[in-house]
Design a protein around this motif. Structure first.
Motif, PDB file in Angstrom:
ATOM      1  N   ARG A 197      16.733  20.546 -36.127  1.00  0.00           N
ATOM      2  CA  ARG A 197      16.091  19.410 -35.472  1.00  0.00           C
ATOM      3  C   ARG A 197      16.023  18.226 -36.432  1.00  0.00           C
ATOM      4  O   ARG A 197      15.968  18.427 -37.652  1.00  0.00           O
ATOM      5  CB  ARG A 197      14.662  19.802 -35.053  1.00  0.00           C
ATOM      6  N   PRO A 198      16.015  16.983 -35.902  1.00  0.00           N
ATOM      7  CA  PRO A 198      15.883  15.811 -36.783  1.00  0.00           C
ATOM      8  C   PRO A 198      14.683  15.984 -37.720  1.00  0.00           C
ATOM      9  O   PRO A 198      13.614  16.416 -37.286  1.00  0.00           O
ATOM     10  CB  PRO A 198      15.666  14.659 -35.806  1.00  0.00           C
ATOM     11  N   GLY A 199      14.888  15.664 -38.991  1.00  0.00           N
ATOM     12  CA  GLY A 199      13.806  15.791 -39.968  1.00  0.00           C
ATOM     13  C   GLY A 199      13.886  17.071 -40.781  1.00  0.00           C
ATOM     14  O   GLY A 199      13.464  17.113 -41.929  1.00  0.00           O
ATOM     15  N   ASP A 200      14.449  18.137 -40.186  1.00  0.00           N
ATOM     16  CA  ASP A 200      14.511  19.427 -40.896  1.00  0.00           C
ATOM     17  C   ASP A 200      15.383  19.331 -42.153  1.00  0.00           C
ATOM     18  O   ASP A 200      15.061  19.913 -43.192  1.00  0.00           O
ATOM     19  CB  ASP A 200      15.093  20.522 -39.987  1.00  0.00           C
ATOM     20  N   TYR A 201      16.497  18.610 -42.025  1.00  0.00           N
ATOM     21  CA  TYR A 201      17.414  18.534 -43.162  1.00  0.00           C
ATOM     22  C   TYR A 201      16.747  17.829 -44.339  1.00  0.00           C
ATOM     23  O   TYR A 201      16.906  18.232 -45.490  1.00  0.00           O
ATOM     24  CB  TYR A 201      18.705  17.808 -42.773  1.00  0.00           C
ATOM     25  N   THR A 242      16.488  20.205 -24.622  1.00  0.00           N
ATOM     26  CA  THR A 242      15.130  20.224 -25.175  1.00  0.00           C
ATOM     27  C   THR A 242      14.941  19.194 -26.285  1.00  0.00           C
ATOM     28  O   THR A 242      13.996  19.280 -27.053  1.00  0.00           O
ATOM     29  CB  THR A 242      14.811  21.622 -25.750  1.00  0.00           C
ATOM     30  N   GLY A 243      15.881  18.265 -26.407  1.00  0.00           N
ATOM     31  CA  GLY A 243      15.773  17.254 -27.459  1.00  0.00           C
ATOM     32  C   GLY A 243      17.033  17.201 -28.301  1.00  0.00           C
ATOM     33  O   GLY A 243      18.019  17.865 -27.990  1.00  0.00           O
ATOM     34  N   ASP A 244      16.971  16.380 -29.359  1.00  0.00           N
ATOM     35  CA  ASP A 244      18.158  16.173 -30.198  1.00  0.00           C
ATOM     36  C   ASP A 244      18.351  17.293 -31.225  1.00  0.00           C
ATOM     37  O   ASP A 244      17.380  17.891 -31.693  1.00  0.00           O
ATOM     38  CB  ASP A 244      18.027  14.840 -30.947  1.00  0.00           C
ATOM     39  N   TRP A 245      19.612  17.517 -31.557  1.00  0.00           N
ATOM     40  CA  TRP A 245      19.988  18.474 -32.600  1.00  0.00           C
ATOM     41  C   TRP A 245      20.881  17.775 -33.607  1.00  0.00           C
ATOM     42  O   TRP A 245      21.659  16.910 -33.227  1.00  0.00           O
ATOM     43  CB  TRP A 245      20.761  19.660 -32.006  1.00  0.00           C
ATOM     44  N   GLU A 246      20.765  18.200 -34.860  1.00  0.00           N
ATOM     45  CA  GLU A 246      21.665  17.664 -35.896  1.00  0.00           C
ATOM     46  C   GLU A 246      22.527  18.783 -36.467  1.00  0.00           C
ATOM     47  O   GLU A 246      22.126  19.947 -36.461  1.00  0.00           O
ATOM     48  CB  GLU A 246      20.855  17.048 -37.045  1.00  0.00           C
ATOM     49  N   LEU A 247      23.688  18.395 -36.990  1.00  0.00           N
ATOM     50  CA  LEU A 247      24.606  19.378 -37.567  1.00  0.00           C
ATOM     51  C   LEU A 247      24.442  19.461 -39.085  1.00  0.00           C
ATOM     52  O   LEU A 247      24.197  18.452 -39.740  1.00  0.00           O
ATOM     53  CB  LEU A 247      26.055  18.979 -37.270  1.00  0.00           C
ATOM     54  N   VAL A 248      24.582  20.664 -39.597  1.00  0.00           N
ATOM     55  CA  VAL A 248      24.589  20.878 -41.044  1.00  0.00           C
ATOM     56  C   VAL A 248      25.815  21.736 -41.353  1.00  0.00           C
ATOM     57  O   VAL A 248      26.025  22.779 -40.733  1.00  0.00           O
ATOM     58  CB  VAL A 248      23.302  21.587 -41.513  1.00  0.00           C
TER      59      VAL A 248
END
Ligand code: ADP
Ligand code: MG
Length: 504
Positions: free
Chosen positions: A221-225, A19-25
């Motif tokens: 999601r990109p931008g959330d961080y 469903t799109g890109d994910w980023e790790l935190v």
């Protein structure tokens, strides 16, 4: 001084989902054993590998009426660690009881610092390549007791308890969720370890459990961080899971990777991530649920009535600060600046403080790049092959320095120098003596070289013709002359004479 700290932050790790890109935190809680010979609240020894239950004071065994007495040395080392991480030192802190039952915790509680930790906010620069680094904020460092060890694999019917580790002093170093990928997480732990080893506050032996990390992972999601960073509002981040007690850099990375993918799969399936504590199974390469996440109130934390609040004086902290050694970032910057090293070489040389000290002795008063070359390529290469530490190097800095001098003064060529190194290393001999005794001194006497060149030219007329048509072939003559002189001719002089004699 810290020029190399003008860096770009690395890109976060991105995982492409359906469903799109994910980023790790990622945020880490690192438990570092304080390098103290006695425990945090008793005089029992912390020696590793001692006979089970031989290092146990009454207070460690939770005997009724025994009172804990704070070990000042442990507090000093924790303060030193805080200062090394450029963190706030709290002059007033306090110990709390974290209550839970476990067979290897005879007190029935762990003494820790929940409400008023000894050390507050700090930061760590995590290098991720030349000019690329992540600044990871430290939230706090608190001092606490370690638990004992339950042993379940010695008998089919019984479990055993070893209390040697009970009450050993730990620092829990809590990061903000500023780490953005598995490699960064490992690099962060490595940097903490390096700083503490420079400081001498934790020996960082991961295999012996000296340094363990609880790894918190979430995905967003990109931008959330970025929104989280602006607002410091955690609701912009995903729900996290905590993977407990990791003691290998490789496993930390594998666990994060697995965990991120597991969470992405859940979310893309329309399910939710449940906040929980998980364990990593290195054999299967998976994390699995251990227990649901406990909250502070589950532990019935309360101030330990056996211990007064811990008050320290600014003057005492200042004293510790005055005794801080040069730390890795500063040392690295100085090596780049003073010795003209590349950042990469400076990085290798400062990885361990003992290596840096060795290098400095070789480089002192000599060409820094050449010294670095010999230390990294020849010495480290050889030590690694022989599985030796720098402290076990059979060749002293003074002797390696001699080799660098012999090359710099044109007494020997680089090629012969490797031979000399090998002899000095394996036979415990003085390089200058080796060169002298074995007649390895470079021939710079042009007369002798000319004679050798003449001989080769005379013996190979066809080759002379070819070289004159194609000057690139002159190298062949240089090689022949070097061979004829047993590698001792000065290559530069040979080159010049060959070129002249062939009329090129
Ligand atoms: P707890 O007391 O429940 O362990 P903390 O607030 O002390 O919780 O956080 C523990 C660790 O989890 C810290 O290192 C923090 O940076 C990290 N953390 C908090 N939220 C997240 C998140 N959403 N994703 C990843 N790590 C997180
Ligand atoms: Mg925690």
């Amino acid at each position: 001084m810290l020029d190399h700290l003008t860096f770009e932050p690395p890109k976060p790790k991105v995982i492409a989902g359906a469903t799109g890109d994910w980023e790790l935190v990622i945020g880490l809680e690192v438990h570092a054993q304080i390098a103290s010979r006695a425990k945090l609240f008793s005089g029992a020894s912390t020696q590793f590998g001692a006979e089970p239950n031989s290092n146990v004071a009454f207070v460690d065994a939770g005997m009724p009426g025994m009172l804990p007495v704070i070990n000042e040395g442990c507090v000093a080392l924790a303060v030193k660690t805080g200062l090394g991480l450029k963190a706030q030192i709290n002059l007033v802190s306090a110990f709390d009881r974290k209550n839970y039952f476990y067979p290897d915790l005879p007190q029935g509680y762990q003494i820790s610092q929940l409400y008023h930790p000894l050390v507050g906010e700090g930061e760590v620069i995590v290098d991720m390549g030349p000019g690329v680094a992540r600044k990871v904020r430290i939230e706090r460092i608190h001092v606490e007791q370690d638990a004992g060890k339950s042993i379940h694999d010695m008998d089919p019917h019984m479990s055993f308890v070893d209390l040697n580790r009970t009450g050993v002093a730990l620092m829990e170093i809590v990061s903000r969720p500023d780490i953005r990928g598995p490699e960064e997480a490992a690099a962060y732990v490595a940097k903490l370890r390096q700083i503490m080893r420079y400081l001498g506050t934790c020996n960082g032996d991961m295999q012996n459990g000296n340094l363990r990390a609880d790894v918190n992972v979430s995905v967003c999601r990109p931008g959330d961080y970025e929104t989280y960073q602006e607002t410091q509002d955690f609701s912009h981040l995903g729900t996290r899971c905590e993977i407990k007690n990791m003691n290998s850099m490789r496993f930390i990375q594998a666990a994060i990777d697995y965990e991120a993918r597991r969470q992405i799969a859940l979310l893309e399936d329309g399910k939710q991530v449940v906040q929980e504590t998980r364990l990593f199974d290195p054999d299967k390469g998976e994390t699995r649920s251990m227990r649901s996440k406990e909250e502070a109130h589950d532990y019935r934390y309360f101030p330990d009535p056996d211990l007064l609040p811990l008050e320290i004086e600014q003057a005492w902290v200042d004293d510790i600060a005055a005794g801080l050694p040069e730390l890795p970032d500063e040392k690295k910057a100085r090596f780049v600046k003073d010795f003209g090293l590349t950042e990469y070489d400076a990085d290798v040389l400062t990885a361990e403080v003992e290596n840096a000290a060795y290098f400095e002795q070789v480089a002192e008063g000599r060409d820094g790049k050449m010294a670095a070359n010999w230390v990294i390529n020849e010495l480290f290469g050889r030590l690694k092959k022989d599985d030796r530490e720098i402290s076990e190097s059979p060749i002293s800095p003074a002797r390696l320095g001699q080799i660098v001098d012999l090359i710099a003064s044109d007494a020997i060529s680089g090629k012969i120098a490797k031979e000399v190194f090998d002899k000095a290393y394996t036979e415990d001999r003085d390089p200058a003596e080796i060169v002298e005794t074995e007649g390895l001194k470079q021939v710079t006497d042009t007369g002798a070289i000319e004679a050798a060149v003449d001989e080769v030219i005379a013996a190979n007329p066809a080759q002379v013709e070819k070289a004159q048509a194609n000057p690139k072939l002159a190298g062949w003559f240089v090689g022949q002359v070097m061979k004829a002189t047993g590698g001792k001719a000065n290559p530069k002089a040979v080159n010049e004479i060959v070129t002249a004699k062939l009329g090129l």
